[in-house]
Every structure is written in C-alpha cells, then in structure tokens.
Design an enzyme around this catalytic site. Structure first.
Site, PDB file in Angstrom:
ATOM      1  N   SER A 137     -56.773  57.688  45.150  1.00  0.00           N
ATOM      2  CA  SER A 137     -55.776  58.345  46.528  1.00  0.00           C
ATOM      3  C   SER A 137     -55.564  57.238  47.034  1.00  0.00           C
ATOM      4  CB  SER A 137     -56.348  58.795  46.601  1.00  0.00           C
ATOM      5  OG  SER A 137     -55.609  59.585  48.384  1.00  0.00           O
ATOM      6  N   TYR A 183     -62.929  63.105  53.273  1.00  0.00           N
ATOM      7  CA  TYR A 183     -62.430  62.922  51.739  1.00  0.00           C
ATOM      8  C   TYR A 183     -61.681  61.300  50.835  1.00  0.00           C
ATOM      9  CZ  TYR A 183     -57.801  63.044  48.879  1.00  0.00           C
ATOM     10  OH  TYR A 183     -57.438  62.797  46.944  1.00  0.00           O
TER      11      TYR A 183
HETATM   12  N1  LIG Z   1     -51.811  66.255  45.206  1.00  0.00           N
HETATM   13  C1  LIG Z   1     -51.860  65.210  46.298  1.00  0.00           C
HETATM   14  O1  LIG Z   1     -51.116  64.694  47.341  1.00  0.00           O
HETATM   15  C2  LIG Z   1     -53.072  64.053  45.923  1.00  0.00           C
HETATM   16  C3  LIG Z   1     -52.841  62.831  46.402  1.00  0.00           C
HETATM   17  C4  LIG Z   1     -53.942  61.483  45.686  1.00  0.00           C
HETATM   18  C5  LIG Z   1     -54.961  61.604  44.547  1.00  0.00           C
HETATM   19  N2  LIG Z   1     -55.226  63.139  44.610  1.00  0.00           N
HETATM   20  C6  LIG Z   1     -56.002  63.604  43.366  1.00  0.00           C
HETATM   21  O2  LIG Z   1     -55.644  64.671  42.783  1.00  0.00           O
HETATM   22  C7  LIG Z   1     -56.088  65.175  41.741  1.00  0.00           C
HETATM   23  C8  LIG Z   1     -55.914  66.206  41.374  1.00  0.00           C
HETATM   24  O3  LIG Z   1     -55.348  66.794  42.588  1.00  0.00           O
HETATM   25  P1  LIG Z   1     -54.420  67.804  42.395  1.00  0.00           P
HETATM   26  O4  LIG Z   1     -53.571  67.001  43.753  1.00  0.00           O
HETATM   27  O5  LIG Z   1     -53.401  67.706  41.242  1.00  0.00           O
HETATM   28  O6  LIG Z   1     -54.816  69.201  43.449  1.00  0.00           O
HETATM   29  P2  LIG Z   1     -54.954  70.574  42.062  1.00  0.00           P
HETATM   30  O7  LIG Z   1     -53.452  71.096  41.758  1.00  0.00           O
HETATM   31  O8  LIG Z   1     -55.542  71.194  43.402  1.00  0.00           O
HETATM   32  O9  LIG Z   1     -55.722  69.915  41.416  1.00  0.00           O
HETATM   33  C9  LIG Z   1     -57.426  70.727  41.558  1.00  0.00           C
HETATM   34  C10 LIG Z   1     -57.950  70.782  40.078  1.00  0.00           C
HETATM   35  O10 LIG Z   1     -59.326  70.455  40.219  1.00  0.00           O
HETATM   36  C11 LIG Z   1     -60.169  71.823  39.662  1.00  0.00           C
HETATM   37  N3  LIG Z   1     -61.368  71.756  40.220  1.00  0.00           N
HETATM   38  C12 LIG Z   1     -61.265  71.891  41.069  1.00  0.00           C
HETATM   39  N4  LIG Z   1     -62.891  72.043  41.283  1.00  0.00           N
HETATM   40  C13 LIG Z   1     -63.598  71.889  40.590  1.00  0.00           C
HETATM   41  C14 LIG Z   1     -64.684  72.050  39.821  1.00  0.00           C
HETATM   42  N5  LIG Z   1     -66.017  72.429  40.315  1.00  0.00           N
HETATM   43  N6  LIG Z   1     -64.680  71.761  38.500  1.00  0.00           N
HETATM   44  C15 LIG Z   1     -63.696  71.188  38.138  1.00  0.00           C
HETATM   45  N7  LIG Z   1     -62.561  71.944  37.880  1.00  0.00           N
HETATM   46  C16 LIG Z   1     -62.708  71.543  39.015  1.00  0.00           C
HETATM   47  C17 LIG Z   1     -59.099  72.257  39.723  1.00  0.00           C
HETATM   48  O11 LIG Z   1     -58.938  73.194  38.983  1.00  0.00           O
HETATM   49  P3  LIG Z   1     -60.168  75.177  38.930  1.00  0.00           P
HETATM   50  O12 LIG Z   1     -59.663  75.465  40.881  1.00  0.00           O
HETATM   51  O13 LIG Z   1     -59.617  75.699  37.655  1.00  0.00           O
HETATM   52  O14 LIG Z   1     -61.543  74.231  38.598  1.00  0.00           O
HETATM   53  C18 LIG Z   1     -58.296  71.818  39.220  1.00  0.00           C
HETATM   54  O15 LIG Z   1     -57.494  71.975  38.168  1.00  0.00           O
HETATM   55  C19 LIG Z   1     -58.090  65.022  42.684  1.00  0.00           C
HETATM   56  O16 LIG Z   1     -59.001  64.090  42.695  1.00  0.00           O
HETATM   57  C20 LIG Z   1     -56.948  64.426  44.238  1.00  0.00           C
HETATM   58  O17 LIG Z   1     -58.148  63.931  44.787  1.00  0.00           O
HETATM   59  C21 LIG Z   1     -53.830  64.529  44.723  1.00  0.00           C
END
Ligand SMILES: NC(=O)c1ccc[n+]([C@@H]2O[C@H](COP(=O)([O-])OP(=O)(O)OC[C@H]3O[C@@H](n4cnc5c(N)ncnc54)[C@H](OP(=O)(O)O)[C@@H]3O)[C@@H](O)[C@H]2O)c1
Length: 257
Positions: free
Chosen positions: A151, A164
C-alpha cells in the site's frame, strides 16, 4: 472472456489470496482472462464459488479453496492440494489483508494482532508454502512471480493508521529484500502499492472518524477500481522473464498523498 486480451499467461498456475472480494477477485479474473489457471483462496467459500463460476463463464479456469491464511498448516495443505489439482504454482498474488485504524492510545491490541497476524503472518505463511514451487518453476526455465500487495501506507503517513501502515512497510521492504535472494534464481518479486481503491476494506473499520474521512474522500474524488489494480498486476506478471517490476505505485488521479 475478453477477446482483446492476449493469452500472455497461458500454461501458468496462479494462486490469489483474498480472492473473495476487491483487488483479489478482480486480479483472479484478469489472470484467468489471460489464460492462467487460478486457485482462489479466502474464508468466504460461497463468494469464491461464485467467482469461480463467473470465471468459467468467461471460459477461464478457477478453483476455490476455503482457507484462513493465518493458519500456517492449512496454507501448507492447500499448497499441496493446488499442486495436485492445478499443477505447480508459478504465480502467487499475496493479497489478503485487513485495515483497522484507531488512535494508538485506544490500545486496541485485538486489532493490532489481527493486522499483524494477517498482513505479516499470513503473507509469510503464503511465501513459505509457495517458494519451493516458484523456485522449481524458475529453475525449469519458466517465469515465476511473487506479487505482494502492499500500500502507499508503506511510505506515506496516515494518522491513526500506524499499525496498518507499518505492516505494509514490512511487506514492501520484505519484497525488496527477497528480490536479492530470489531474483538471481529467476523468481521475480514485486510490491504493488495502491492508493485508495473502492473495495470492502473499510467495512471492518470501527473507528468512526476514519470511516468519515474515507467517506468524505470518496465524495471528493474518484477512487481506483479493483480492476485498475488488477490490470497493473497482470501487466507486471506478463512482462518478459528478464523484467522485474520491483515496486508499482498506483494512485487515483485526484489523490495527492
Ligand atoms: N482498498 C484499498 O484502498 C487498498 C489500498 C492499498 C492496499 N490495499 C491492500 O489490498 C489488499 C486487498 O484488499 P481489498 O482492498 O481488495 O479489500 P477487501 O475487499 O476487504 O479484500 C480483502 C480480502 O482478504 C481476505 N481475507 C481477509 N482475512 C483473511 C484471512 N484470514 N485468510 C484469508 N483471506 C482473508 C478477504 O476474504 P474473506 O473475508 O472471505 O476471507 C478478502 O477477500 C489488502 O492487502 C489491502 O491492504 C487496499
């Protein structure tokens, strides 16, 4: 299937953690569209099954594994199952993550643990389980990719998001360090650093001011879509074998920091 998409990943076996929503789900589609067979990993099996069906409708191939990636033994087991069902993994998208902001003085040790266990521990479990396959793929002469989703929080300062952001600093620095070990052996390591993406990530926040800050940001600018990050990842792993995109920062145009 998007007929304009070249099959740049034909023959490859991809593993995507956090594939049940957001960036992971979009990336699974992007990789499958390019010909990779994709293993979908997350805890919500119904969501994964839905995504696998959607990928099949696009004439791609995907299979779902219900797993909590903080459970090291479970990750090792799934790695074996993927090898048996799909073949040797040569493309790993280490994406599952959680973001739980709070002022440090609120002493939310539960949230610290959840973020550290998943964003650091889960990331390491996946690296541990799939590094042998990545090294074997590279030594057989193929492309091999470890893509860690970090991130902009790895570098930038966001008040109340300290833990985070620190976990993401770990992910980015780990990626750069691992390149020195794995790069000479033919495995590419990339850190993807998105700015704000419209996903489910904020749904788990229970610190109202952080939610309000994100809501007001949303009213003022167009966030990235998950598919924007997915396309950047697909570009990264479709590059010729000699090219390692080491770090890729992708921002909403209107987000300054
Ligand atoms: N959205 C943003 O603004 C942003 C910006 C920078 C970086 N990121 C990074 O991008 C990545 C994906 O996030 P996203 O934005 O796509 O959010 P998201 O839609 O909340 O996706 C998170 C994913 O992680 C899975 N997950 C959570 N806990 C887990 C566990 N214990 N075991 C296996 N899977 C797990 C969730 O699925 P289940 O709940 O089904 O397990 C979900 O599929 C993250 O690493 C986040 O930090 C996001």
């Amino acid at each position: 299937m998007n007929d304009q998409t070249h099959k740049t990943l034909e023959g490859r076996v991809a593993v995507v953690t956090g594939a049940s929503s957001g960036i992971g789900a979009a990336t699974a589609i992007a990789l499958a569209d390019r010909g990779a067979r994709v293993a979908l990993l997350a805890r919500r099996k119904a969501k994964l099954d839905e995504l696998a069906a959607a990928i099949r409708d696009r004439r791609g191939h995907a299979e779902a594994w219900e797993i909590d990636v903080t459970d090291r033994d479970a990750v090792e087991e799934v790695a074996k199952a993927i090898a048996e069902r799909l073949g040797r993994a040569d493309l790993v998208i280490n994406n599952a993550g959680v973001m739980l902001p709070h002022p440090i003085e609120d002493r939310r040790a539960d949230e610290w643990k959840q973020q550290i266990d998943l964003n650091i521990g889960g990331v390491m479990n996946v690296i541990g389980a799939f590094t042998p396959a990545l090294l074997a793929a590279a030594s057989a002469g193929g492309r091999a990719d470890l893509v860690n989703v970090s991130s902009i929080g790895a570098r930038n300062v966001f008040t109340n998001f300290a833990v985070y952001c620190a976990t993401k600093a770990f992910v980015t620095h780990l990626s750069v360090q691992l390149r020195t070990e794995l790069g000479p052996k033919g495995v590419r390591v990339s850190a993807i650093e998105p700015g704000i993406v419209g996903t489910e990530l904020p749904n788990h926040i229970d610190f109202a001011p952080a939610k309000q800050w994100l809501d007001s940001a949303k009213a003022q600018m167009e966030f990235l879509e998950a598919s924007d990050v997915a396309e950047a990842i697909a570009f990264t792993v479709s590059a010729p074998k000699r090219v390692n995109v080491q770090q890729l920062t992708i921002m909403p145009t209107a987000q300054s920091t």
